[in-house]
Motif scaffolding. Structure first.
Motif, short mmCIF file in Angstrom:
data_model
loop_
_atom_site.label_atom_id
_atom_site.label_comp_id
_atom_site.label_asym_id
_atom_site.label_seq_id
_atom_site.Cartn_x
_atom_site.Cartn_y
_atom_site.Cartn_z
N ARG A 72 0.83 -1.20 0.00
CA ARG A 72 0.00 0.00 0.00
C ARG A 72 0.86 1.26 0.00
O ARG A 72 0.56 2.24 -0.67
CB ARG A 72 -0.93 -0.02 1.21
CG ARG A 72 -1.99 1.08 1.20
CD ARG A 72 -3.08 0.80 2.21
NE ARG A 72 -2.56 0.62 3.56
CZ ARG A 72 -2.70 -0.50 4.27
NH1 ARG A 72 -3.32 -1.54 3.77
NH2 ARG A 72 -2.21 -0.58 5.50
N ILE A 73 1.97 1.22 0.75
CA ILE A 73 2.86 2.38 0.82
C ILE A 73 3.64 2.55 -0.49
O ILE A 73 4.00 3.67 -0.87
CB ILE A 73 3.83 2.24 2.01
CG1 ILE A 73 3.07 2.44 3.32
CG2 ILE A 73 4.98 3.24 1.94
CD1 ILE A 73 3.91 2.20 4.56
N GLY A 74 3.92 1.43 -1.17
CA GLY A 74 4.66 1.50 -2.42
C GLY A 74 6.03 0.87 -2.39
O GLY A 74 6.86 1.10 -3.28
N VAL A 75 6.31 0.05 -1.36
CA VAL A 75 7.58 -0.67 -1.31
C VAL A 75 7.53 -1.80 -2.32
O VAL A 75 6.62 -2.64 -2.26
CB VAL A 75 7.85 -1.23 0.11
CG1 VAL A 75 9.11 -2.10 0.12
CG2 VAL A 75 7.98 -0.09 1.12
N PRO A 76 8.47 -1.87 -3.26
CA PRO A 76 8.41 -2.91 -4.29
C PRO A 76 8.64 -4.31 -3.74
O PRO A 76 9.47 -4.51 -2.86
CB PRO A 76 9.52 -2.50 -5.27
CG PRO A 76 10.45 -1.67 -4.46
CD PRO A 76 9.61 -0.96 -3.45
N GLY A 77 7.91 -5.28 -4.27
CA GLY A 77 8.06 -6.65 -3.83
C GLY A 77 9.43 -7.23 -4.10
O GLY A 77 9.86 -8.17 -3.42
N ASP A 78 10.14 -6.66 -5.08
CA ASP A 78 11.48 -7.14 -5.41
C ASP A 78 12.53 -6.74 -4.38
O ASP A 78 13.68 -7.14 -4.49
CB ASP A 78 11.92 -6.62 -6.78
CG ASP A 78 11.16 -7.28 -7.92
OD1 ASP A 78 10.57 -8.35 -7.68
OD2 ASP A 78 11.16 -6.72 -9.03
N ALA A 79 12.14 -5.95 -3.37
CA ALA A 79 13.11 -5.47 -2.39
C ALA A 79 13.36 -6.46 -1.27
O ALA A 79 14.26 -6.25 -0.45
CB ALA A 79 12.64 -4.13 -1.80
#
Length: 285
Positions: A72-79
């Motif tokens: 929701r915040i926008g942290v990418p799943g690839d991180a």
């Protein structure tokens, strides 16, 4: 503990030594409102280089809830590869008290912590123990707001399970109190507190076990790097567990460290209970 902290502008020069990264979330990956783009980029680059990244949070909610919040915040799943929370550890502590009535001290948003457990919720007067996930209103209240209630719990000998050992957190530039501040106040009154997250060993046990399962191999402690922004939890926990640590100094301690020269920064570290192996302003590649 190192005699001095190596100051870095990015993690690239040292990350090749490590196979597993245990990275704090709030204050390192995001500020509760928006992601830190450079930090997310650094974590993505670590993973591309073969490092397994397990996010380790003192959030008092299960990992599934945190995954939703990150998206929701926008942290990418690839991180990151996986998430471990103090909520996960707290659920284990609660499960061992199956059927005992508890008082939940904290906001309703933390109730997923109890979902699916045999953990009947009752009022404070009927409780056999307390599960503390935070303050009901961390925008206006402090630990002092709960002094009378905590004193009553202490008189009755109730155990308090602290699902978030953080004292405070930076929410969009504002410092707000966390469950750890209530647990510390409770101990000062003579009460017994059990802490589910950092700096205590169980959350590291769980995070490392998960990281090793993902890699399909054992990872020696010397090949694990812990990243965080708080001396009392992130750095203390890593040092006590025998791990190298990297501190992001522009996080929770930014007010104390802003504008310090490199020499003054080393002096600040020397005065703390634990010293990180490395430090940089924000996590970056």
């Amino acid at each position: 503990m190192p005699s001095s902290t190596r100051l870095l502008s990015g993690v690239a020069p040292v990350i090749g030594q490590y196979e597993l990264c245990l990275c704090d979330i709030w204050g390192v990956v995001h500020n509760g409102v928006a992601p830190f783009v450079a930090a997310c980029d650094a974590l993505e680059r670590m993973r591309a280089g073969g490092v397994t990244v397990v996010l380790v949070s003192n959030a008092p909610r299960p990992r599934s809830e945190i995954a939703v919040q990150l998206g929701r915040i926008g942290v990418p799943g690839d991180a990151f590869d996986a998430i471990v929370t103090s909520g996960d550890v707290a659920r284990d502590l609660i499960a061992h008290r199956a059927g005992e009535p508890l008082y939940h001290l904290g906001p309703a948003r933390d109730l997923p912590l109890l979902a699916g457990l045999d953990a009947p919720r009752v009022g404070p007067a009927e409780a056999h123990y307390v599960v503390c996930t935070g303050l009901f209103d961390d925008e206006t209240e402090t630990a002092e707001s709960y002094a009378d209630q905590l004193a009553d719990f202490a008189r009755r000998g109730l155990t308090l399970i602290c699902a978030n050992p953080d004292l405070v957190v930076d929410r969009g530039g504002r410092i707000v109190p966390c469950a750890g501040s209530l647990a510390v106040a409770y101990e000062k009154l003579g009460g017994r507190a059990l802490y589910a997250g950092k700096p205590h060993a169980p959350i590291y046990d769980l995070a490392i076990r998960l990281g090793q399962e993902l890699r399909g191999e054992t990872v020696e402690k010397g090949r694990i790097l812990a990243i965080g922004d708080a001396i009392r939890t992130d750095i203390a926990g890593a040092v006590q567990y025998g791990l190298d640590s990297l501190m992001c100094v522009a996080g929770i301690h930014a007010g104390e460290m802003a504008g310090l020269s490199d020499q003054a920064l080393q002096g600040w570290f020397a005065r703390q209970s634990h010293r990180p192996s490395y430090a940089m302003p924000h996590l970056a590649w």
